[in-house]
Scaffold this active site. Structure first.
Site, PDB file in Angstrom:
ATOM      1  N   ASP A 169       0.851  -1.196   0.000  1.00 27.65           N
ATOM      2  CA  ASP A 169       0.000   0.000   0.000  1.00 27.65           C
ATOM      3  C   ASP A 169       0.891   1.253   0.000  1.00 27.65           C
ATOM      4  O   ASP A 169       1.847   1.323  -0.769  1.00 27.65           O
ATOM      5  CB  ASP A 169      -0.958  -0.035   1.196  1.00 27.65           C
ATOM      6  CG  ASP A 169      -2.076   0.991   1.087  1.00 27.65           C
ATOM      7  OD1 ASP A 169      -3.069   0.714   0.391  1.00 27.65           O
ATOM      8  OD2 ASP A 169      -1.953   2.077   1.675  1.00 27.65           O
TER       9      ASP A 169
ATOM     10  N   TYR B  97      -2.350  11.382   1.358  1.00 30.45           N
ATOM     11  CA  TYR B  97      -2.783  11.119  -0.020  1.00 30.45           C
ATOM     12  C   TYR B  97      -2.749  12.408  -0.840  1.00 30.45           C
ATOM     13  O   TYR B  97      -2.402  12.396  -2.024  1.00 30.45           O
ATOM     14  CB  TYR B  97      -4.183  10.522  -0.018  1.00 30.45           C
ATOM     15  CG  TYR B  97      -4.213   9.018   0.140  1.00 30.45           C
ATOM     16  CD1 TYR B  97      -4.709   8.195  -0.875  1.00 30.45           C
ATOM     17  CD2 TYR B  97      -3.733   8.409   1.291  1.00 30.45           C
ATOM     18  CE1 TYR B  97      -4.734   6.819  -0.735  1.00 30.45           C
ATOM     19  CE2 TYR B  97      -3.755   7.040   1.442  1.00 30.45           C
ATOM     20  CZ  TYR B  97      -4.256   6.243   0.430  1.00 30.45           C
ATOM     21  OH  TYR B  97      -4.267   4.880   0.563  1.00 30.45           O
TER      22      TYR B  97
ATOM     23  N   HIS C 288      -4.801  -7.582  -0.018  1.00 28.02           N
ATOM     24  CA  HIS C 288      -4.117  -6.294   0.057  1.00 28.02           C
ATOM     25  C   HIS C 288      -3.366  -6.129   1.373  1.00 28.02           C
ATOM     26  O   HIS C 288      -2.267  -5.588   1.406  1.00 28.02           O
ATOM     27  CB  HIS C 288      -5.139  -5.173  -0.122  1.00 28.02           C
ATOM     28  CG  HIS C 288      -4.530  -3.811  -0.198  1.00 28.02           C
ATOM     29  ND1 HIS C 288      -3.851  -3.366  -1.307  1.00 28.02           N
ATOM     30  CD2 HIS C 288      -4.469  -2.804   0.702  1.00 28.02           C
ATOM     31  CE1 HIS C 288      -3.415  -2.138  -1.099  1.00 28.02           C
ATOM     32  NE2 HIS C 288      -3.766  -1.770   0.119  1.00 28.02           N
TER      33      HIS C 288
END
Length: 418
Positions: A203, A337, A396
């Site tokens: 990630d 982000y 994930h």
């Protein structure tokens, strides 16, 4: 190398204001413990009880978002059965520390192996995870002989919390993208006395780890990833000839069309979503659960059907959500982000290719990943790929969900660097 250590443990309460420190203290490595006041836990339960629920979604699946049944069962468990103190005790049983790097206090777990010549390894978590997703790999990686492995596969582990996440400090200035984190991690390893080490990430942690390699930070001799983040920039240009390549391309297209909501909001308006995440624990939980279809279905199954997959149990899931709640880090984590989106846009606008990687890279594709990258894709990004394997299970959050499989992959990926 002598590492300056302040022997006084720092205690994490909630939303604590950093203590002013003398210049000489800035590089000190300080012991750290977590002790959340009872009043904070009581306030959490009060807010859970006061939740205002929406009506049920109008579709039979997660097409409209996190389903009401899942959230109501999670909230019931959180309010009536969950015990944060168990998680707190587990953290405090580990050697935790903080140290200031580039103006931010970095929290990290540092576990040295009992075996001689253990390889230093820094693992970086991602969003919506935390260091909690890595706890089950600590024992197998640091003490392999106690977990069916060989002494020569031992690692010294450094598990930092990303800036703005968990018990790390929140950046108060712009510019803390993953590239800056990569440089901070190199400084952390230097400060701990490691002159030769490897790195791993998935990630956001995969991006940080890859940038450590592309920046050629001092001491890094190889790294392993379980997410091909380059797909976000060059996915349209990767081969789509084999069945596996076409399946990966379809999965990536689905992500961009139907699974991109959380990503787009945090990359463009992190402050806006932050108000809900800091004010409502149920809003926070729903936001953290609404990641990818594979992990969502597994998490929903743990709550609704009582059938957890791997270590994605009700308890471990709520541990992670509670950590975000108690540390008030949902907004600062979301801003990471925003920083990375701007860094990526600037890199693409420059028209310059990223720096070449000069250390060995290993990669494991987990079948439940958002886009399960085939070897051809990975080799397009890393032409001299040193290790590649397709794991038999996991998604994930590989280390969290399947720690035994993850451990085996990490051992194999770095064995040739011993």
């Amino acid at each position: 190398m002598s590492v300056p250590v302040d022997p006084t443990p720092r205690t994490a309460t909630v939303a604590a204001v950093p203590e002013p420190r003398a210049e000489a203290d800035l590089t000190a490595v300080r012991p750290f413990e977590v002790h959340v006041p009872d009043a904070e836990l009581a306030e959490l339960r009060r807010r859970l009880a006061a939740t205002r629920w929406p009506t049920r979604e109008l579709v039979p699946d997660r097409a409209q978002g996190v389903q009401l049944t899942t959230m109501q069962e999670l909230t019931r468990y959180w309010a009536s059965e969950y015990d944060w103190r168990r998680c707190e005790a587990r953290l405090n049983a580990l050697p935790q520390f903080t140290t200031e790097i580039d103006g931010v206090d970095v929290h990290f777990v540092h576990v040295r192996s009992p075996h001689a010549d253990a390889m230093p390894l820094i693992i970086t978590h991602g969003w919506p995870g935390s260091v909690l997703e890595l706890l089950d790999v600590i024992g197998p990686l640091t003490d392999p002989t106690a977990h069916g492995g060989r002494a020569e596969d031992a690692f010294d582990l450094v598990l930092p919390s990303l800036p703005g996440y968990g018990f790390s400090g929140e950046p108060s200035v712009l510019g803390w993208d993953s590239g800056r984190v990569a440089r901070a991690w190199a400084e952390l390893m230097h400060r701990l006395g490691y002159t030769r080490y490897v790195a791993q990430g998935g990630d956001v942690g995969a991006l940080v780890t890859d940038l450590m390699g592309r920046q050629a930070v001092a001491g890094l001799v190889g790294y392993h990833l379980n997410l091909l983040t380059a797909v976000l920039a060059i996915g349209d240009h990767l081969p789509k000839e084999s069945d596996q390549e076409r399946a990966a391309a379809e999965a990536f297209a689905t992500f961009r069309q139907d699974g991109f909501g959380y990503f787009l909001e945090m990359a463009t308006r992190p402050q806006t979503i932050g108000y809900a995440l800091l004010d409502s624990p149920v809003a926070l939980a729903a936001w953290l659960l609404d990641h990818d279809t594979d992990s969502y279905q597994k998490i929903s199954r743990a709550f609704v059907d009582g059938q957890p997959v791997g270590r994605l149990t009700r308890e471990s899931i709520v541990d992670n959500v509670t950590l975000y709640w108690l540390t008030r880090t949902a907004a600062s984590a979301a801003r990471s982000y925003w920083e990375d989106a701007r860094a990526l846009a600037a890199a693409l606008a420059s028209g310059q290719p990223p720096p070449a990687v000069t250390v060995p890279v290993g990669f494991t594709t987990f079948p439940g990943e958002i886009w399960a990258s085939p070897r051809s894709w990975v080799e397009a990004v890393y032409p001299g790929l040193a290790y590649f394997h397709e794991a038999e299970r996991g998604g994930h959050f590989a280390a969290w969900e399947e720690p035994e499989v993850f451990t085996r992959e990490v051992r194999a990926a770095f064995r040739h660097l011993r």
